[in-house]
Each structure stands twice: as structure tokens, then as C-alpha cells.
Motif scaffolding. Structure first.
Motif, PDB file in Angstrom:
ATOM      1  N   ALA A  28       1.148  -0.826  -0.180  1.00  0.00           N
ATOM      2  CA  ALA A  28       0.363  -0.901   0.411  1.00  0.00           C
ATOM      3  C   ALA A  28       0.833   1.270   0.286  1.00  0.00           C
ATOM      4  O   ALA A  28       0.818   2.167  -0.465  1.00  0.00           O
ATOM      5  CB  ALA A  28      -1.177  -0.020   0.935  1.00  0.00           C
ATOM      6  N   ARG A  29       2.447   1.117   1.270  1.00  0.00           N
ATOM      7  CA  ARG A  29       2.799   2.513   0.920  1.00  0.00           C
ATOM      8  C   ARG A  29       3.064   2.519  -0.168  1.00  0.00           C
ATOM      9  O   ARG A  29       3.448   3.844  -1.308  1.00  0.00           O
ATOM     10  CB  ARG A  29       4.286   2.050   1.636  1.00  0.00           C
ATOM     11  CG  ARG A  29       3.592   2.007   3.094  1.00  0.00           C
ATOM     12  CD  ARG A  29       4.618   1.780   5.018  1.00  0.00           C
ATOM     13  NE  ARG A  29       5.536   2.816   4.518  1.00  0.00           N
ATOM     14  CZ  ARG A  29       5.456   4.243   5.022  1.00  0.00           C
ATOM     15  NH1 ARG A  29       4.670   4.194   6.021  1.00  0.00           N
ATOM     16  NH2 ARG A  29       6.607   4.643   4.542  1.00  0.00           N
ATOM     17  N   ILE A  30       3.491   1.225  -1.163  1.00  0.00           N
ATOM     18  CA  ILE A  30       4.139   1.481  -2.456  1.00  0.00           C
ATOM     19  C   ILE A  30       3.307   2.358  -3.438  1.00  0.00           C
ATOM     20  O   ILE A  30       3.476   2.637  -4.418  1.00  0.00           O
ATOM     21  CB  ILE A  30       4.643   0.347  -2.912  1.00  0.00           C
ATOM     22  CG1 ILE A  30       5.995  -0.206  -2.228  1.00  0.00           C
ATOM     23  CG2 ILE A  30       5.138   0.314  -4.376  1.00  0.00           C
ATOM     24  CD1 ILE A  30       6.563  -1.323  -2.648  1.00  0.00           C
ATOM     25  N   LEU A  31       2.491   1.713  -3.569  1.00  0.00           N
ATOM     26  CA  LEU A  31       1.227   2.048  -4.437  1.00  0.00           C
ATOM     27  C   LEU A  31       0.634   3.663  -4.113  1.00  0.00           C
ATOM     28  O   LEU A  31       0.656   4.413  -5.146  1.00  0.00           O
ATOM     29  CB  LEU A  31      -0.268   1.070  -4.230  1.00  0.00           C
ATOM     30  CG  LEU A  31       0.352  -0.483  -5.088  1.00  0.00           C
ATOM     31  CD1 LEU A  31      -0.872  -1.297  -4.154  1.00  0.00           C
ATOM     32  CD2 LEU A  31       0.010  -0.286  -6.819  1.00  0.00           C
ATOM     33  N   LEU A  32       0.990   4.110  -2.663  1.00  0.00           N
ATOM     34  CA  LEU A  32       0.866   5.581  -2.313  1.00  0.00           C
ATOM     35  C   LEU A  32       1.697   6.516  -3.759  1.00  0.00           C
ATOM     36  O   LEU A  32       1.409   6.559  -3.949  1.00  0.00           O
ATOM     37  CB  LEU A  32       0.253   5.375  -1.329  1.00  0.00           C
ATOM     38  CG  LEU A  32      -0.185   6.971  -1.129  1.00  0.00           C
ATOM     39  CD1 LEU A  32      -1.109   7.430  -1.332  1.00  0.00           C
ATOM     40  CD2 LEU A  32       0.106   7.065   0.614  1.00  0.00           C
ATOM     41  N   VAL A  33       3.365   5.610  -3.323  1.00  0.00           N
ATOM     42  CA  VAL A  33       3.655   6.653  -3.946  1.00  0.00           C
ATOM     43  C   VAL A  33       3.333   6.467  -5.117  1.00  0.00           C
ATOM     44  O   VAL A  33       3.531   8.039  -6.039  1.00  0.00           O
ATOM     45  CB  VAL A  33       5.243   5.839  -3.289  1.00  0.00           C
ATOM     46  CG1 VAL A  33       6.117   6.858  -4.161  1.00  0.00           C
ATOM     47  CG2 VAL A  33       5.865   6.293  -2.071  1.00  0.00           C
ATOM     48  N   ARG A  34       3.330   5.636  -5.896  1.00  0.00           N
ATOM     49  CA  ARG A  34       3.203   5.253  -7.161  1.00  0.00           C
ATOM     50  C   ARG A  34       2.284   6.047  -7.989  1.00  0.00           C
ATOM     51  O   ARG A  34       2.337   6.377  -8.976  1.00  0.00           O
ATOM     52  CB  ARG A  34       3.254   4.131  -7.817  1.00  0.00           C
ATOM     53  CG  ARG A  34       2.755   4.262  -9.194  1.00  0.00           C
ATOM     54  CD  ARG A  34       2.735   2.286  -9.524  1.00  0.00           C
ATOM     55  NE  ARG A  34       3.885   2.038  -8.709  1.00  0.00           N
ATOM     56  CZ  ARG A  34       4.341   0.428  -9.922  1.00  0.00           C
ATOM     57  NH1 ARG A  34       3.475  -0.814 -10.762  1.00  0.00           N
ATOM     58  NH2 ARG A  34       4.918  -0.582  -9.368  1.00  0.00           N
ATOM     59  N   ALA A  35       1.028   6.579  -6.957  1.00  0.00           N
ATOM     60  CA  ALA A  35      -0.335   7.425  -7.352  1.00  0.00           C
ATOM     61  C   ALA A  35      -0.279   8.609  -7.379  1.00  0.00           C
ATOM     62  O   ALA A  35      -0.237   9.681  -8.035  1.00  0.00           O
ATOM     63  CB  ALA A  35      -1.593   7.127  -6.631  1.00  0.00           C
ATOM     64  N   VAL A  36       1.091   8.831  -6.400  1.00  0.00           N
ATOM     65  CA  VAL A  36       1.477  10.769  -6.328  1.00  0.00           C
ATOM     66  C   VAL A  36       2.330  11.041  -7.220  1.00  0.00           C
ATOM     67  O   VAL A  36       2.321  11.829  -8.162  1.00  0.00           O
ATOM     68  CB  VAL A  36       2.006  10.380  -5.418  1.00  0.00           C
ATOM     69  CG1 VAL A  36       2.735  12.315  -4.982  1.00  0.00           C
ATOM     70  CG2 VAL A  36       0.860  10.536  -3.894  1.00  0.00           C
ATOM     71  N   SER A  37       3.100   9.502  -7.255  1.00  0.00           N
ATOM     72  CA  SER A  37       4.136  10.200  -9.198  1.00  0.00           C
ATOM     73  C   SER A  37       3.577   9.808 -10.025  1.00  0.00           C
ATOM     74  O   SER A  37       3.711  11.505 -10.943  1.00  0.00           O
ATOM     75  CB  SER A  37       5.213   9.107  -8.996  1.00  0.00           C
ATOM     76  OG  SER A  37       6.039   8.946 -10.238  1.00  0.00           O
ATOM     77  N   ASN A  38       2.161   9.059 -10.385  1.00  0.00           N
ATOM     78  CA  ASN A  38       1.338   9.398 -11.806  1.00  0.00           C
ATOM     79  C   ASN A  38       1.009  10.686 -11.964  1.00  0.00           C
ATOM     80  O   ASN A  38       0.622  11.544 -12.827  1.00  0.00           O
ATOM     81  CB  ASN A  38       0.230   8.180 -11.350  1.00  0.00           C
ATOM     82  CG  ASN A  38       1.223   6.622 -12.202  1.00  0.00           C
ATOM     83  OD1 ASN A  38       2.327   6.860 -12.689  1.00  0.00           O
ATOM     84  ND2 ASN A  38      -0.010   5.936 -11.995  1.00  0.00           N
ATOM     85  N   LEU A  39       0.560  11.182 -10.505  1.00  0.00           N
ATOM     86  CA  LEU A  39      -0.802  12.207 -10.825  1.00  0.00           C
ATOM     87  C   LEU A  39       0.332  14.008 -11.366  1.00  0.00           C
ATOM     88  O   LEU A  39       0.224  14.525 -11.632  1.00  0.00           O
ATOM     89  CB  LEU A  39      -1.147  12.630  -9.355  1.00  0.00           C
ATOM     90  CG  LEU A  39      -2.420  11.430  -8.732  1.00  0.00           C
ATOM     91  CD1 LEU A  39      -2.556  11.927  -7.462  1.00  0.00           C
ATOM     92  CD2 LEU A  39      -3.957  11.850 -10.055  1.00  0.00           C
TER      93      LEU A  39
END
Length: 304
Positions: A28-39
Motif C-alpha cells: 500500500a505504501r508503494i502504491l500510494l507513492v506510485r499514485a502520487v508520482s502518476n498524478l
């Protein structure tokens, strides 16, 4: 250590689902970081959905990672800072989500007021146009306020990154199936990750069962030699050493097998099998598949 051979798809599915649940706060931590990067790169897609799910499912460990999460991070994704407080990322995605909704609503009001098929009130249309401009400004500010410096959210593992990529691939069916009919929609991402890992575990399962016969420590050494004969990724080179460090004492019966160790060994072995196949090793992934099967059998016999 020698282990009896033979594991089926259903047993693998059960153990891998438990692995994903155990590793969920880290993922979940990694997915959140990836979501922020995509945004930040305007590649939103379903990034806001993902960020919301991570906050709802694993909110506490996004602020402060627990012992299991930190240990698994050191094994699977050593580049991830498990001590980082990601609260600011959660707050930023919430503000952005609100700004997008507000801008959409403002545009809808302006669009209706300027519909050429109705009588247009110019004063009202001008007011709504100004409101829309304000909301667009708020949206730009929210985008610019997304935190920087968190990284890309890539793990370096071909298989693990593919599993996490799957979380971002959502369609109407996914939303209808998992968000309208699920009692815990924020946890459904775990099934997507587990599905990719299970498919990888079941590929060439007969060869994996065969490779599990014998000394599993030898499998790791054979897998290392196979990778050394190719051009392995930096993640794979380091992961083999981490696998040997964790698994060797267990296989030699010097340390007990715990659920946490079983998860680390199985996920590392599955990921290394895919790395070997990607690097076109001479015996693609078989030694590592044997380790994944072998540790599952050991877990079944000693813990389950």
C-alpha cells in the motif's frame, strides 16, 4: 533440507493470499507513492482511486510502518523508506480529489448556463464562468501541491511491479463488481496483486514441484549460478543474497520457520524465478520455483 514434493494450485492460492495480506501495508505504501508520482506527471488514470483505497485499507501504516512492514521492505524493496510518514501524500490526494470534483461541478453549471439551445442569461453565465475559472485555479494549485521526492513507486522487481501495475488497471466491470457489490471495496486491490502472483506461481508448476525435491539450499545456489550467467537486474543480484541470508538458516534447521519468513522467502523466490526468465537464464526459473514450492510445503507441515 529435503522436503516432500507436491503442491497444488489451490494450496498455492491460499498461501499467496496470506502473503499479500501480510505484505499489504508495504504494498500500500508503494502504491500510494506510485499514485502520487502518476498524478504529478499528469498520468492520473485511476491513481486517485488507488490512493483512496490505500488510505482506507492501510491508513495507520502509511503514517508509521510496523515491524513486519519494515522487515519485508528490507527484503523485497530495500529502496523504499518504510520509516517515511506518508500522511502528507494522503492529504494531498484528498485535496486534489476535492478540487477535481469542484472543478467538474463548476464546469457543469457553466455549461448548462451557456447552452445555445436555451435562453442565455449573460450576467449569470459570466458569474458562473468566473466561478469555473476560480475552481480551475484551485485545481492547478492542488496539482502543484502534490508532494515531490517520494520516488516513482517502482520496486525493481519485474513480477512485483507487474502485480502493482494491475491495481491501476480498472474498467467499468471492476468498479461495478468490486465497488457496488463488495462489502470491503478498499481491500479488493489485494485480490488483483494475489492473482498476478498466483498465476506466476502456477506457471510451470510441475517443474517447480520437481525442483522442490532435494536440498532447497542447493536450489538457491543453482539459481544464483543461472543468473550469474546472464545480465541480471540490480534488484535480482541483491535479492539472491537476501534470499540466501533468510532461507539458509531455515533450511539448515538452525532457525524456526515463521509466517513472516515464509512470506519473504516465497515472494523473493517467485520474483527471482521471473527475473531468471526475463534474463533468459539456461534453466528459466526452475530452481527458484522449487524454493517457492518447497517453502510452501514446509509451511504447511510446520505452521499450518
Amino acid at each position: 533440507m529435503d522436503v516432500p514434493s507436491g503442491i497444488d494450485r489451490r494450496a498455492l492460492a491460499r498461501h499467496i493470499a496470506a502473503d499479500v495480506d501480510r505484505a499489504a501495508p508495504l504494498l500500500a505504501r508503494i502504491l500510494l507513492v506510485r499514485a502520487v508520482s502518476n498524478l504529478r506527471r499528469h498520468r492520473g488514470g485511476h491513481a486517485l482511486w488507488v490512493a483512496k483505497d490505500m488510505a482506507a485499507d492501510c491508513g495507520a501504516e502509511l503514517k508509521a510502518a510496523g515491524a513486519t512492514t519494515r522487515e519485508l521492505a528490507g527484503v523485497l524493496v530495500p529502496g523504499h523508506d518504510a520509516d517515511r510518514d506518508l500522511t502528507s501524500a494522503i492529504d494531498a490526494t484528498r485535496r486534489l480529489s476535492h478540487a477535481i470534483s469542484s472543478e467538474d461541478a463548476a464546469y457543469a453549471r457553466y455549461s448548462m448556463a451557456t447552452d445555445p439551445d436555451i435562453s442565455i442569461d449573460k450576467k449569470r453565465a459570466s458569474e458562473l464562468g468566473n466561478q469555473w475559472d476560480d475552481e480551475r485555479g484551485q485545481l492547478r494549485e492542488a496539482r502543484h501541491a502534490m508532494p515531490a521526492g517520494l520516488g516513482s513507486g517502482k520496486t525493481g522487481s519485474v513480477l512485483l511491479d507487474r502485480a502493482l501495475d494491475r491495481v491501476f488497471k480498472r474498467g467499468m466491470y471492476y468498479q461495478a463488481r468490486y465497488y457496488l457489490f463488495s462489502g470491503e471495496p478498499e481491500r479488493q486491490w489485494r485480490r488483483r496483486v494475489a492473482g498476478v502472483l498466483h498465476a506466476a506461481a502456477c506457471a510451470n508448476l510441475d517443474r517447480g514441484n520437481q525442483a522442490a525435491i532435494g536440498d532447497l539450499a542447493v536450489n538457491i545456489r543453482d539459481g544464483r549460478r543461472a543468473l550469474d550467467g546472464t545480465a541480471p537486474s540490480a534488484w535480482a543480484q541483491q535479492a539472491v543474497s537476501r534470499l540466501e541470508t533468510i532461507a539458509a538458516p531455515v533450511f539448515a534447521q538452525q532457525e524456526p520457520l515463521t509466517p513472516r519468513k515464509a512470506t519473504a522467502i516465497r515472494l523473493l523466490a517467485l520474483c527471482l524465478a521471473r527475473e531468471a526468465e526475463t534474463a533468459r537464464a539456461p534453466a528459466p526459473g526452475d530452481p527458484f520455483r522449487g524454493v517457492a514450492v518447497g517453502i510452501t510445503l514446509l509451511e504447511r507441515d510446520t505452521i499450518d
